[in-house]
Design a protein around this motif. Structure first.
Motif, PDB file in Angstrom:
ATOM      1  N   UNK A  38      18.293  62.156 -43.007  1.00 34.34           N
ATOM      2  CA  UNK A  38      17.733  62.449 -44.320  1.00 34.34           C
ATOM      3  C   UNK A  38      18.483  61.690 -45.406  1.00 34.34           C
ATOM      4  N   UNK A  39      19.786  61.647 -45.279  1.00 33.71           N
ATOM      5  CA  UNK A  39      20.601  60.949 -46.269  1.00 33.71           C
ATOM      6  C   UNK A  39      20.587  59.435 -46.046  1.00 33.71           C
ATOM      7  N   UNK A  40      20.617  59.038 -44.787  1.00 32.11           N
ATOM      8  CA  UNK A  40      20.672  57.618 -44.447  1.00 32.11           C
ATOM      9  C   UNK A  40      19.378  56.880 -44.793  1.00 32.11           C
ATOM     10  N   UNK A  41      18.231  57.502 -44.495  1.00 31.05           N
ATOM     11  CA  UNK A  41      16.941  56.813 -44.640  1.00 31.05           C
ATOM     12  C   UNK A  41      15.981  57.470 -45.622  1.00 31.05           C
ATOM     13  N   UNK A  42      16.416  58.523 -46.283  1.00 29.92           N
ATOM     14  CA  UNK A  42      15.563  59.238 -47.240  1.00 29.92           C
ATOM     15  C   UNK A  42      14.229  59.626 -46.578  1.00 29.92           C
ATOM     16  N   UNK A  71      10.774  60.361 -28.945  1.00 29.38           N
ATOM     17  CA  UNK A  71       9.897  60.282 -30.111  1.00 29.38           C
ATOM     18  C   UNK A  71       8.663  59.437 -29.862  1.00 29.38           C
ATOM     19  N   UNK A  72       8.534  58.868 -28.672  1.00 27.94           N
ATOM     20  CA  UNK A  72       7.392  58.010 -28.376  1.00 27.94           C
ATOM     21  C   UNK A  72       7.513  56.644 -29.022  1.00 27.94           C
ATOM     22  N   UNK A  73       8.717  56.265 -29.404  1.00 25.74           N
ATOM     23  CA  UNK A  73       8.929  54.998 -30.107  1.00 25.74           C
ATOM     24  C   UNK A  73       8.508  53.816 -29.245  1.00 25.74           C
ATOM     25  N   UNK A  74       7.600  53.006 -29.786  1.00 19.64           N
ATOM     26  CA  UNK A  74       7.160  51.804 -29.098  1.00 19.64           C
ATOM     27  C   UNK A  74       6.155  52.030 -27.991  1.00 19.64           C
ATOM     28  N   UNK A  98      12.567  53.075 -38.563  1.00 17.18           N
ATOM     29  CA  UNK A  98      11.254  52.459 -38.450  1.00 17.18           C
ATOM     30  C   UNK A  98      10.212  53.217 -39.263  1.00 17.18           C
ATOM     31  N   UNK A  99      10.219  54.541 -39.190  1.00 21.23           N
ATOM     32  CA  UNK A  99       9.275  55.331 -39.980  1.00 21.23           C
ATOM     33  C   UNK A  99       9.509  55.128 -41.473  1.00 21.23           C
ATOM     34  N   UNK A 100      10.771  55.177 -41.889  1.00 23.52           N
ATOM     35  CA  UNK A 100      11.095  55.019 -43.314  1.00 23.52           C
ATOM     36  C   UNK A 100      10.674  53.647 -43.822  1.00 23.52           C
ATOM     37  N   UNK A 101      10.939  52.617 -43.052  1.00 20.28           N
ATOM     38  CA  UNK A 101      10.676  51.238 -43.482  1.00 20.28           C
ATOM     39  C   UNK A 101       9.198  50.853 -43.358  1.00 20.28           C
TER      40      UNK A 101
END
Length: 145
Positions: A38-42, A71-74, A98-101
Motif C-alpha cells: 500500500x505504501x510502496x505502490x499506492x 495471483x494468476x500473474x501472467x 504491475x497492477x499499479x503501473x
C-alpha cells in the motif's frame, strides 16, 4: 478506488488474512507484504490479497503451491503456466507493481478506471471475476469483526 491504500493497520491486515480456508497459511504469513505494498505502490493491499485468494482458492492451487504464483500473474488461459516467482513475497510485489503501473494509472496500458469492473476488462476473461474478488474482500472484512 483501488489506487488508494485501504487504511487498515498491519494488525488489521493480519486479522483479515487469518482464515481457516488459508490451509497453507500463504496469506496469513504474508500479511505484512500486503500492508507494505500500500505504501510502496499506492495500491489497496486488501484488493491484491483478494485477487490472490480468488485466483488460488486461498493458496491451494498448484500454481500457488509449486510456482509461487497465487495471483494468476501472467496467466492468459487455463493451460498457461503463468509467470512463476521465486517466492510468495516476490509474487505479491510483482503483482502489486504491475497492477499499479498498468491498470491503475491513467497512462497505464490497461487503464479503464480504478474500480474492480474496470480492472476486470483486461485482467480476466471471466465476466464474474470482479464479483468473485469483491466476495473475497467481504470475507476478509468479516474476519475483522
Amino acid at each position: 478506488q483501488l489506487n488508494k491504500p485501504s487504511g487498515l493497520t498491519l494488525e488489521q491486515f493480519k486479522k483479515a488474512l487469518s482464515d481457516s480456508k488459508d490451509t497453507n497459511k500463504i496469506f496469513e504469513k504474508n500479511a505484512e507484504y500486503f500492508y507494505y505494498i500500500e505504501k510502496q505502490y499506492n495500491i489497496n493491499g486488501i484488493f491484491v490479497a483478494s485477487v490472490g485468494i480468488h485466483e488460488s482458492a486461498w493458496g491451494t492451487s498448484r500454481r500457488a503451491r509449486q510456482d509461487h504464483n497465487f495471483t494468476g500473474f501472467g496467466v492468459d488461459s487455463d493451460d498457461a503456466q503463468g509467470i512463476n516467482a521465486a517466492s510468495d513475497q516476490a509474487n505479491i510485489m510483482r503483482t502489486a507493481k504491475w497492477l499499479a503501473k498498468s491498470y491503475l494509472t491513467q497512462d497505464g496500458i490497461y487503464y479503464d478506471g480504478t474500480g474492480l469492473m474496470e480492472i476486470n476488462h483486461h485482467y480476466s476473461a471471466s465476466f464474474t471475476w470482479a464479483w468473485k474478488v469483491e466476495h473475497c474482500v467481504k470475507q476478509m472484512f468479516e474476519n475483522l469483526q
